[in-house]
Design a protein around this motif. Structure first.
Motif, mmCIF file in Angstrom:
data_model
loop_
_atom_site.group_PDB
_atom_site.id
_atom_site.type_symbol
_atom_site.label_atom_id
_atom_site.label_comp_id
_atom_site.label_asym_id
_atom_site.label_seq_id
_atom_site.Cartn_x
_atom_site.Cartn_y
_atom_site.Cartn_z
ATOM 1 N N TYR A 204 0.829 -1.210 0.000
ATOM 2 C CA TYR A 204 0.000 0.000 0.000
ATOM 3 C C TYR A 204 0.864 1.262 0.000
ATOM 4 O O TYR A 204 0.657 2.187 -0.785
ATOM 5 N N ASN A 207 2.702 1.811 -3.250
ATOM 6 C CA ASN A 207 1.722 2.265 -4.235
ATOM 7 C C ASN A 207 1.450 3.760 -4.068
ATOM 8 O O ASN A 207 1.442 4.524 -5.037
ATOM 9 N N LYS B 77 -7.792 -3.371 -4.286
ATOM 10 C CA LYS B 77 -7.310 -2.277 -5.123
ATOM 11 C C LYS B 77 -6.556 -1.249 -4.289
ATOM 12 O O LYS B 77 -5.471 -0.811 -4.647
ATOM 13 N N LEU B 79 -5.089 -1.664 -1.499
ATOM 14 C CA LEU B 79 -3.831 -2.239 -1.026
ATOM 15 C C LEU B 79 -2.817 -2.412 -2.156
ATOM 16 O O LEU B 79 -1.661 -2.756 -1.902
ATOM 17 N N GLY B 80 -3.254 -2.205 -3.392
ATOM 18 C CA GLY B 80 -2.319 -2.342 -4.513
ATOM 19 C C GLY B 80 -2.007 -3.791 -4.834
ATOM 20 O O GLY B 80 -0.945 -4.098 -5.386
ATOM 21 N N LEU B 81 -2.917 -4.708 -4.501
ATOM 22 C CA LEU B 81 -2.659 -6.133 -4.747
ATOM 23 C C LEU B 81 -2.593 -6.448 -6.240
ATOM 24 O O LEU B 81 -2.130 -7.499 -6.635
#
Lengths: 215, 215
Positions: A204, A207, B77, B79-81
């Motif tokens: 996170y 990002n 999303k 969390l940038g997974l």
């Protein structure tokens, strides 16, 4: 010490973090700290810190900050660090060995009492000065009134439940669970270690950073 | 998605936990959940849950609960997974090997790209299908524009700083730090894994239980 009988798990889960920061400050010779400074270091708000500490009693006087040495002693007491709980390690594979060799139980107030592993090549050998025992001897070696309070589960997931039940039968009260098996229904105190939480937080933050840098 | 540019670290740190619970509910086929139910499972308050989710947008309608599938997608999303960050593992000793073999990077949206260890007996061998490389080759193999974003530090504390600096030089942006070395001053995103926090919580809960039982 505790002002109220009920303290929420959310507050309790923050205590070890508080302890880490306060203990570090104490080692560094800091004598007083304000809720604001502590909050900044811990990425909390000052009112959150004041609320949390209020659950447990009075650690400071308004306007003077908190007494670091007192906080350090009292949080250690609340956490039960002086109880000297004993620990059984189940599993001396890669993860178990790495914990035995790298995690300083004693410095956190715990005592590693025994190690068990079902691998015949490991049984009878030593790790960090402790003999590795056959899990079949668990009750004979650790069972009964003198049973250590905590079992650490570093076994494959498939045998985690069976292993936890054997620990319970021997007299263990709490499980430090490194497997992904859900053990909440066993009538034991269970703490799961979710190392994935921190890599998700890392993802996170990375990002966010990239969005800032590259829009 | 995010309503405000600034979201506190305390909220961010709760997101992976939310994700674990929500993802589990979603796998179990649950379609809706109220803030109250979710709060009970997670040992939070319902208003905390509502406040937290409010930071990121609208996930539900008052009185109807949250849409589990939507929450699952949106938290992933946030969390940038879906960024597919690549990971370099530094250290294939007991801890490093155990993470490589047991931690499913792919299922969390990360990709383990390379492994390094300074042990001459390990260099050139394979672990989990990946070749173990000499740290001297770090920049040659991983450096530059194509450098993986994340370095995992599973090395002895004494070499942690030097190792983190080499990763930074190669182009790594973030460190998942399993050592006890403080790396906050390196200008990298750093997440420390503190497994001791959970055994301290376990000690606290055990202590509470014994006080209840034996007064």
């Amino acid at each position: 010490m505790s002002k109220s009988a009920f303290i929420s798990m959310a507050v309790i889960r923050r205590l070890p973090r508080y302890y880490r920061y306060i203990h570090r400050l104490w080692l560094d010779g800091v004598t007083r700290i304000s809720s604001r400074e502590l909050a900044d270091r811990m990425e909390l708000t000052a009112s959150q810190v004041r609320q949390d500490f209020n659950c447990f009693g009075e650690f400071g006087q308004q306007g003077c900050g908190y007494d670091v040495a007192l906080l350090n002693t009292e949080i250690a007491k609340i956490l039960g660090l002086n109880e000297g709980y004993r620990v059984i390690m189940m599993g001396a594979g890669r993860l178990g060995s790495s914990i035995i060799e790298n995690f300083n139980f004693e410095s956190r107030g715990f005592h590693l009492a025994a190690v068990f592993d079902s691998d015949p090549n490991k049984i009878g050998t030593e790790i960090d000065g402790l003999k590795i025992n056959d899990p079949a001897d668990l009750e004979g070696l650790c069972g009964g009134r003198e049973c250590p309070e905590i079992g650490v589960l570093c076994v494959p997931r498939e045998v985690a439940r069976e292993c936890a039940l054997a620990l319970k039968k021997a007299g263990v009260k709490a499980i430090w669970n490194f497997t992904s098996e859900n053990l909440y229904d066993l009538g034991l105190v269970v703490e799961n270690v979710h190392i994935s939480d921190s890599i998700l937080t890392l993802g996170y933050r990375l990002n966010e950073l990239e969005r800032e840098l590259y829009g």
